[in-house]
Design an enzyme around this catalytic site. Structure first.
Site, PDB file in Angstrom:
ATOM      1  CE1 TYR A   1      -3.613   2.622   0.656  1.00 24.96           C
ATOM      2  CE2 TYR A   1      -2.142   3.385   2.387  1.00 24.96           C
ATOM      3  CZ  TYR A   1      -3.241   3.579   1.578  1.00 24.96           C
ATOM      4  OH  TYR A   1      -3.972   4.739   1.693  1.00 24.96           O
ATOM      5  CD  GLU A   2       3.180   2.873   4.687  1.00 31.17           C
ATOM      6  OE1 GLU A   2       4.381   2.554   4.856  1.00 31.17           O
ATOM      7  OE2 GLU A   2       2.471   3.324   5.593  1.00 31.17           O
TER       8      GLU A   2
ATOM      9  CD  GLU B   1       7.871   1.357  12.786  1.00 31.99           C
ATOM     10  OE1 GLU B   1       8.323   1.300  11.629  1.00 31.99           O
ATOM     11  OE2 GLU B   1       8.218   2.232  13.591  1.00 31.99           O
TER      12      GLU B   1
ATOM     13  CB  VAL C   1      -7.840  -1.302   8.610  1.00 29.58           C
ATOM     14  CG1 VAL C   1      -9.161  -1.997   8.347  1.00 29.58           C
ATOM     15  CG2 VAL C   1      -7.680  -0.982  10.095  1.00 29.58           C
TER      16      VAL C   1
ATOM     17  N   GLY D   1     -14.741   1.063  11.394  1.00 24.62           N
ATOM     18  CA  GLY D   1     -14.353   1.432  12.753  1.00 24.62           C
ATOM     19  C   GLY D   1     -13.168   0.686  13.331  1.00 24.62           C
TER      20      GLY D   1
ATOM     21  N   GLY E   1      -9.867   0.835  12.491  1.00 22.98           N
ATOM     22  CA  GLY E   1      -8.734   1.728  12.732  1.00 22.98           C
ATOM     23  C   GLY E   1      -8.973   2.585  13.962  1.00 22.98           C
TER      24      GLY E   1
ATOM     25  CE1 TYR F   1      -3.767   7.203  12.027  1.00 25.56           C
ATOM     26  CE2 TYR F   1      -2.368   8.180  10.350  1.00 25.56           C
ATOM     27  CZ  TYR F   1      -2.822   7.075  11.043  1.00 25.56           C
ATOM     28  OH  TYR F   1      -2.312   5.843  10.744  1.00 25.56           O
TER      29      TYR F   1
END
Length: 159
Positions: free
Chosen positions: A23-24, A83, A87, A95, A97, A131
Site C-alpha cells: 500500500y505504501e 510503528e 486495516v 471502525g 482503525g 488521524y
C-alpha cells in the site's frame, strides 16, 4: 473487536506488514521475517507489542497495530510510538482503525503515558484526514532523520 496479539498471530501480522508495504509503495523495504517479528513481540525481552482488529461479524482478522515505548525527557514519562497501523481495504470504514487507536490511547491514559505518536506519508491524504479527525496534529517543525544500511554500519564502526 480488538485483542492483544498472540504468538499464533505472527503469520497474520507478517502478511499484514507485507500488505502495508505494498500500500505504501515500498514492498522491497519490508524485509522482516516471521522469526524476527516473533522475537520482537514474544522473545525473552519483547521490544514491541501488537494488537489485532477482528471483524465482529465474520471473526476474521482485518488489521493490526504494532507499537513500542518511547520516552520523553521533557515530560519524564513514556509514550507509545505507533510503528504500523493497517486495516485491509475491504474492512475500512467499519471502525477498526478507530478501535485500534482507541485501545492505544486507553493504554496511554491507563499507564500515565504522555504521548501517542506516529508518522504518516505526506501523500496519504486518507490517513491524514482520519488521524486529524481525532485531534492529532502534524509535528511539522520536526524533520525525521534515519541512518540505515551502509551509513549506519560506517558510523557504528567508527568510520
Amino acid at each position: 473487536m480488538i485483542r492483544t496479539a498472540t504468538p499464533a498471530d505472527i503469520p497474520l501480522i507478517h502478511a499484514l506488514v507485507r500488505e502495508l508495504a505494498e500500500y505504501e509503495k515500498a514492498p522491497e523495504e519490508a524485509r522482516a521475517t516471521e522469526e524476527q517479528l516473533r522475537e520482537a513481540l514474544f522473545g525473552e525481552q519483547p521490544a514491541a507489542f501488537a494488537h489485532v482488529a477482528v471483524d465482529d461479524a465474520s471473526g476474521e482478522p482485518v488489521g493490526f497495530a504494532l507499537w513500542f515505548l518511547n520516552f520523553s525527557t521533557w515530560r519524564g514519562v513514556h509514550g507509545i510510538y505507533l510503528e504500523d497501523l493497517y486495516v485491509r481495504p475491504s474492512a475500512r470504514g467499519a471502525g477498526h482503525g478507530r478501535a485500534l487507536l482507541t485501545e492505544l490511547a486507553r493504554i496511554c491514559v491507563q499507564r500515565g503515558y504522555a504521548r501517542l505518536e506516529w508518522s504518516v506519508l505526506d501523500w496519504n491524504r486518507p490517513a491524514i484526514g482520519f488521524y486529524e479527525a481525532f485531534g492529532a496534529r502534524p509535528q511539522d517543525e520536526w524533520t525525521v532523520y534515519r541512518l540505515t544500511d551502509g551509513a549506519l554500519a560506517a558510523l557504528g564502526s567508527g568510520h
